[in-house]
Design a protein around this motif. Structure first.
Motif, PDB file in Angstrom:
ATOM      1  N   THR A  13      68.622-104.185  21.830  1.00 55.30           N
ATOM      2  CA  THR A  13      68.989-103.294  20.726  1.00 55.30           C
ATOM      3  C   THR A  13      70.448-103.536  20.345  1.00 55.30           C
ATOM      4  O   THR A  13      71.358-103.434  21.177  1.00 55.30           O
ATOM      5  CB  THR A  13      68.798-101.820  21.127  1.00 55.30           C
ATOM      6  OG1 THR A  13      67.418-101.616  21.494  1.00 55.30           O
ATOM      7  CG2 THR A  13      69.161-100.905  19.979  1.00 55.30           C
ATOM      8  N   LEU A  14      70.658-103.878  19.089  1.00 53.45           N
ATOM      9  CA  LEU A  14      72.016-104.152  18.608  1.00 53.45           C
ATOM     10  C   LEU A  14      72.745-102.870  18.184  1.00 53.45           C
ATOM     11  O   LEU A  14      73.954-102.757  18.378  1.00 53.45           O
ATOM     12  CB  LEU A  14      71.960-105.128  17.423  1.00 53.45           C
ATOM     13  CG  LEU A  14      71.319-106.500  17.722  1.00 53.45           C
ATOM     14  CD1 LEU A  14      71.285-107.343  16.460  1.00 53.45           C
ATOM     15  CD2 LEU A  14      72.080-107.224  18.823  1.00 53.45           C
ATOM     16  N   ALA A  15      72.033-101.929  17.635  1.00 52.01           N
ATOM     17  CA  ALA A  15      72.650-100.695  17.156  1.00 52.01           C
ATOM     18  C   ALA A  15      71.578 -99.648  16.954  1.00 52.01           C
ATOM     19  O   ALA A  15      70.375 -99.951  16.959  1.00 52.01           O
ATOM     20  CB  ALA A  15      73.434-100.931  15.856  1.00 52.01           C
ATOM     21  N   TRP A  16      72.007 -98.419  16.788  1.00 55.59           N
ATOM     22  CA  TRP A  16      71.122 -97.293  16.507  1.00 55.59           C
ATOM     23  C   TRP A  16      71.546 -96.673  15.176  1.00 55.59           C
ATOM     24  O   TRP A  16      72.690 -96.317  14.979  1.00 55.59           O
ATOM     25  CB  TRP A  16      71.202 -96.241  17.613  1.00 55.59           C
ATOM     26  CG  TRP A  16      70.615 -96.718  18.930  1.00 55.59           C
ATOM     27  CD1 TRP A  16      71.235 -97.448  19.880  1.00 55.59           C
ATOM     28  CD2 TRP A  16      69.301 -96.479  19.396  1.00 55.59           C
ATOM     29  NE1 TRP A  16      70.413 -97.701  20.945  1.00 55.59           N
ATOM     30  CE2 TRP A  16      69.190 -97.101  20.667  1.00 55.59           C
ATOM     31  CE3 TRP A  16      68.183 -95.793  18.902  1.00 55.59           C
ATOM     32  CZ2 TRP A  16      68.025 -97.078  21.427  1.00 55.59           C
ATOM     33  CZ3 TRP A  16      67.029 -95.764  19.661  1.00 55.59           C
ATOM     34  CH2 TRP A  16      66.943 -96.399  20.906  1.00 55.59           C
ATOM     35  N   ILE A  17      70.583 -96.584  14.263  1.00 55.47           N
ATOM     36  CA  ILE A  17      70.842 -96.022  12.943  1.00 55.47           C
ATOM     37  C   ILE A  17      69.846 -94.906  12.712  1.00 55.47           C
ATOM     38  O   ILE A  17      68.635 -95.140  12.712  1.00 55.47           O
ATOM     39  CB  ILE A  17      70.741 -97.087  11.831  1.00 55.47           C
ATOM     40  CG1 ILE A  17      71.759 -98.208  12.071  1.00 55.47           C
ATOM     41  CG2 ILE A  17      70.975 -96.443  10.464  1.00 55.47           C
ATOM     42  CD1 ILE A  17      71.709 -99.307  11.040  1.00 55.47           C
ATOM     43  N   PRO A  21      66.316 -97.796  16.734  1.00 55.96           N
ATOM     44  CA  PRO A  21      67.000 -99.006  17.231  1.00 55.96           C
ATOM     45  C   PRO A  21      66.945-100.135  16.215  1.00 55.96           C
ATOM     46  O   PRO A  21      65.972-100.302  15.473  1.00 55.96           O
ATOM     47  CB  PRO A  21      66.223 -99.341  18.498  1.00 55.96           C
ATOM     48  CG  PRO A  21      64.859 -98.797  18.254  1.00 55.96           C
ATOM     49  CD  PRO A  21      65.038 -97.558  17.434  1.00 55.96           C
ATOM     50  N   THR A  23      67.267-104.179  16.126  1.00 55.23           N
ATOM     51  CA  THR A  23      67.253-105.368  16.995  1.00 55.23           C
ATOM     52  C   THR A  23      67.563-106.651  16.248  1.00 55.23           C
ATOM     53  O   THR A  23      67.972-107.638  16.852  1.00 55.23           O
ATOM     54  CB  THR A  23      65.889-105.495  17.677  1.00 55.23           C
ATOM     55  OG1 THR A  23      64.856-105.574  16.671  1.00 55.23           O
ATOM     56  CG2 THR A  23      65.631-104.280  18.568  1.00 55.23           C
ATOM     57  N   LEU A  25      69.532-108.585  12.961  1.00 53.02           N
ATOM     58  CA  LEU A  25      70.573-108.509  11.935  1.00 53.02           C
ATOM     59  C   LEU A  25      70.038-109.073  10.636  1.00 53.02           C
ATOM     60  O   LEU A  25      69.314-110.077  10.633  1.00 53.02           O
ATOM     61  CB  LEU A  25      71.820-109.288  12.357  1.00 53.02           C
ATOM     62  CG  LEU A  25      72.611-108.715  13.521  1.00 53.02           C
ATOM     63  CD1 LEU A  25      73.777-109.655  13.878  1.00 53.02           C
ATOM     64  CD2 LEU A  25      73.148-107.327  13.198  1.00 53.02           C
TER      65      LEU A  25
END
Length: 279
Positions: A13-17, A21, A23, A25
């Motif tokens: 997981t790269l980020a949470w928005i 999650p 995953t 880009l």
């Protein structure tokens, strides 16, 4: 064939928005070169950084290991130069001071003739650090105090408070003073009736001539004690008029003697002629 081996591996997981999650880009995502920077701990100056390094390692500020502190300080300067070189000038100056102190500590100590201990090169730096720490703690104490607009807000509630008017107490001396003031003012408002007396100057002149025709007399004998002030004033004016017309003679025989008044010869002739005409 194991089905678990054929399943694809879970992507990190790269980020949470919004709780979901992320995953992957986006392929068209553009990140500027200066968008991501390493944010170092913010310090208010070189003394603040130096004090942070000393307190973080529980080092005695009165016995600073210059080699260790100088290396850590130079490492921070190297990171700063890589990111914000224009802000590192004052830090570089402090680094030069640290290197100078380290070099002086490495020099052999010379023994003086008086067996005095050589001056510690770190003394001035220690004094500056202690003074800065004292001011910093005082500033933190002031910042911790409740501040209007930041920690609380002022509430304005207009109230009309009716205060009871307390009249001053009146003493006996105050009443006495007020009564004396009233009596003093009453003295200036007394009424006095002036009675006008009709007295003729010519009549007084004739009376003086009749009196002098019987013989000369002294000035004090010309006015009786029963005369009113008005009679005295008019009689004196009549005597002056007679002297002005030359009908009476006013003389003082000696110094400080009483003044004597007599008829002139002209006045005597006038009186005798009037008698003969009336006889």
């Amino acid at each position: 064939m194991n089905p678990a081996a054929s399943a694809p591996a879970a992507q990190p997981t790269l980020a949470w928005i919004f709780g979901q999650p992320v995953t992957d880009l986006p392929q068209d995502l553009f990140i500027p070169p200066d968008a991501l920077k390493v944010v170092l701990s913010s310090f208010q100056g070189p003394l603040d950084l130096l004090l942070y390094l000393i307190r973080k390692q529980n080092i005695d500020v009165l016995d600073i290991p210059m080699t260790q502190i100088t290396e850590q300080y130079l490492a921070y300067i190297a990171q700063m130069e890589a990111n914000q070189f224009d802000l590192a000038a004052e830090y570089l100056l402090m680094a030069a001071v640290l290197i100078e102190i380290k070099s002086r500590l490495l020099l052999p100590q010379t023994v003086s003739a008086e067996d005095e201990e050589p001056a510690d090169p770190r003394a001035e730096l220690v004094r500056r650090l202690l003074a800065y720490e004292q001011m910093k703690l005082a500033a933190q104490g002031l910042d911790a105090l409740p501040r209007a607009g930041r920690d609380f807000a002022w509430a304005y509630l207009p109230l009309e408070i009716a205060a009871e008017v307390k009249l001053p107490e009146v003493q006996l001396a105050d009443l006495t003073q007020a009564w004396l003031a009233i009596l003093s003012r009453a003295k200036h408002h007394k009424s006095h009736e002036v009675v006008q007396e009709t007295i003729s100057v010519r009549a007084q002149m004739s009376a003086i001539l009749r009196r002098l025709n019987q013989g000369g007399c002294r000035f004090s004998q010309l006015f009786s004690a029963e005369c009113t002030p008005a009679h005295l004033v008019v009689g004196f004016i009549a005597l002056l008029e007679l002297a002005k017309e030359g009908l009476v003679c006013i003389v003082q025989p000696e110094n400080y003697s009483e003044i004597e008044i007599a008829l002139n010869q002209t006045a005597q002739d006038t009186v005798a002629a009037n008698r003969s005409e009336n006889g």
